[in-house]
Design a protein around this motif. Structure first.
Motif, PDB file in Angstrom:
ATOM      1  N   LEU A   1      74.747  -8.316 -34.627  1.00 56.21           N
ATOM      2  CA  LEU A   1      73.608  -7.937 -34.491  1.00 56.21           C
ATOM      3  C   LEU A   1      72.848  -6.929 -35.431  1.00 56.21           C
ATOM      4  CD1 LEU A   1      72.056  -8.205 -30.917  1.00 56.21           C
ATOM      5  CD2 LEU A   1      71.605  -9.799 -32.062  1.00 56.21           C
ATOM      6  N   ASP A   2      73.781  -5.980 -35.840  1.00 60.48           N
ATOM      7  CA  ASP A   2      74.221  -4.646 -36.187  1.00 60.48           C
ATOM      8  C   ASP A   2      73.884  -5.219 -38.043  1.00 60.48           C
ATOM      9  OD1 ASP A   2      73.495  -3.385 -34.631  1.00 60.48           O
ATOM     10  OD2 ASP A   2      75.574  -2.288 -34.055  1.00 60.48           O
TER      11      ASP A   2
ATOM     12  N   LEU B   1      66.142 -15.795 -20.388  1.00 56.21           N
ATOM     13  CA  LEU B   1      67.242 -14.758 -21.933  1.00 56.21           C
ATOM     14  C   LEU B   1      67.773 -13.416 -21.348  1.00 56.21           C
ATOM     15  CD1 LEU B   1      63.530 -15.539 -24.270  1.00 56.21           C
ATOM     16  CD2 LEU B   1      65.520 -16.320 -24.135  1.00 56.21           C
ATOM     17  N   THR B   2      68.665 -13.703 -22.417  1.00 54.49           N
ATOM     18  CA  THR B   2      69.531 -12.737 -22.097  1.00 54.49           C
ATOM     19  C   THR B   2      69.912 -11.713 -22.759  1.00 54.49           C
ATOM     20  OG1 THR B   2      71.541 -14.295 -20.779  1.00 54.49           O
ATOM     21  CG2 THR B   2      72.646 -12.078 -21.219  1.00 54.49           C
ATOM     22  N   PRO B   3      69.436 -10.213 -22.904  1.00 48.35           N
ATOM     23  CA  PRO B   3      69.547  -9.143 -24.136  1.00 48.35           C
ATOM     24  C   PRO B   3      70.968  -8.748 -24.135  1.00 48.35           C
ATOM     25  CG  PRO B   3      68.108  -8.353 -21.997  1.00 48.35           C
ATOM     26  CD  PRO B   3      68.705  -9.987 -22.060  1.00 48.35           C
TER      27      PRO B   3
ATOM     28  N   VAL C   1      62.641 -12.255 -43.554  1.00 48.00           N
ATOM     29  CA  VAL C   1      61.393 -11.259 -43.844  1.00 48.00           C
ATOM     30  C   VAL C   1      60.865  -9.362 -43.152  1.00 48.00           C
ATOM     31  CG1 VAL C   1      58.776 -11.501 -44.138  1.00 48.00           C
ATOM     32  CG2 VAL C   1      60.058 -12.981 -44.646  1.00 48.00           C
ATOM     33  N   THR C   2      61.337 -10.082 -41.842  1.00 48.65           N
ATOM     34  CA  THR C   2      61.328  -9.125 -40.850  1.00 48.65           C
ATOM     35  C   THR C   2      62.659  -9.229 -39.913  1.00 48.65           C
ATOM     36  OG1 THR C   2      60.290  -7.134 -39.558  1.00 48.65           O
ATOM     37  CG2 THR C   2      59.349  -9.382 -39.609  1.00 48.65           C
ATOM     38  N   PHE C   3      62.753  -8.988 -38.640  1.00 48.05           N
ATOM     39  CA  PHE C   3      62.666  -8.625 -37.428  1.00 48.05           C
ATOM     40  C   PHE C   3      63.496  -8.111 -35.757  1.00 48.05           C
ATOM     41  CE2 PHE C   3      66.722  -6.821 -39.598  1.00 48.05           C
ATOM     42  CZ  PHE C   3      66.533  -5.925 -38.949  1.00 48.05           C
ATOM     43  N   THR C   4      63.131  -8.212 -35.057  1.00 52.65           N
ATOM     44  CA  THR C   4      63.824  -7.009 -34.048  1.00 52.65           C
ATOM     45  C   THR C   4      64.863  -7.427 -33.204  1.00 52.65           C
ATOM     46  OG1 THR C   4      61.717  -6.418 -32.137  1.00 52.65           O
ATOM     47  CG2 THR C   4      61.848  -8.206 -32.439  1.00 52.65           C
ATOM     48  N   ILE C   5      65.191  -6.075 -32.645  1.00 53.87           N
ATOM     49  CA  ILE C   5      66.704  -6.786 -31.712  1.00 53.87           C
ATOM     50  C   ILE C   5      65.480  -5.644 -30.156  1.00 53.87           C
ATOM     51  CG2 ILE C   5      68.279  -6.418 -30.814  1.00 53.87           C
ATOM     52  CD1 ILE C   5      68.600  -7.054 -33.684  1.00 53.87           C
ATOM     53  N   CYS C   6      65.314  -7.741 -29.426  1.00 52.64           N
ATOM     54  CA  CYS C   6      65.078  -7.477 -28.091  1.00 52.64           C
ATOM     55  C   CYS C   6      65.521  -6.878 -26.873  1.00 52.64           C
ATOM     56  CB  CYS C   6      64.351  -9.123 -28.121  1.00 52.64           C
ATOM     57  SG  CYS C   6      63.433  -9.398 -28.631  1.00 52.64           S
TER      58      CYS C   6
END
Length: 137
Positions: free
Chosen positions: A109-110, A83-85, A70-75
């Motif tokens: 991620l892209d 957590l490893t970004p 539905v929606t997302f974010t890249i942290c």
């Protein structure tokens, strides 16, 4: 002599009575959601009653594990030291109609887009906790 610091451990969910079946299902590789025995609606997050008709007869059923983003974010800055970004967090709508937050994993991620189809996969943290996550289909 310098002390060696242990790596921080990943935050763990804390199952409670209403969520215990969900976490047990995940530990066994099953994505469980609730379904009302009276009106037939699915719901998530777990509750002791149906949010549609207020009946108290909700049962656990296995979801197919498929849905869409539905929606997302890249942290790009870790929300916790363990957590490893970068990593992706998404609101996923299952084909059963319920929505849940989870990581999108095992993909570029892209490549993540709103509307992209996803399938559940599970990451075992330890003997107690297994996390449902999703990957692009």
């Amino acid at each position: 002599m310098d002390a060696i610091e242990a790596a921080p451990s990943r935050p763990r969910p804390q199952p409670i009575a209403e969520t215990r079946a969900y976490w047990e299902g995940a530990r066994n590789g099953r994505l469980l959601i609730q379904r009302c025995a009276d009106c037939g609606r699915h719901q998530f997050y777990p509750r002791p009653f149906c949010t549609t008709c207020l009946a108290e007869r909700v049962n656990w059923v296995e979801a197919a594990g498929r849905g869409h983003v539905v929606t997302f974010t890249i942290c790009r800055i870790a929300a916790h030291p363990a957590l490893t970004p970068p990593y992706a967090v998404a609101l996923v709508e299952l084909d059963e109609g319920v929505r849940l937050l989870a990581n999108i994993v095992d993909c570029e991620l892209d490549a993540i887009r709103c509307g992209a189809r996803v399938q559940v996969r599970f990451e075992r943290l330890d003997d107690e906790i297994t996390l449902p996550q999703f990957t692009l289909v």
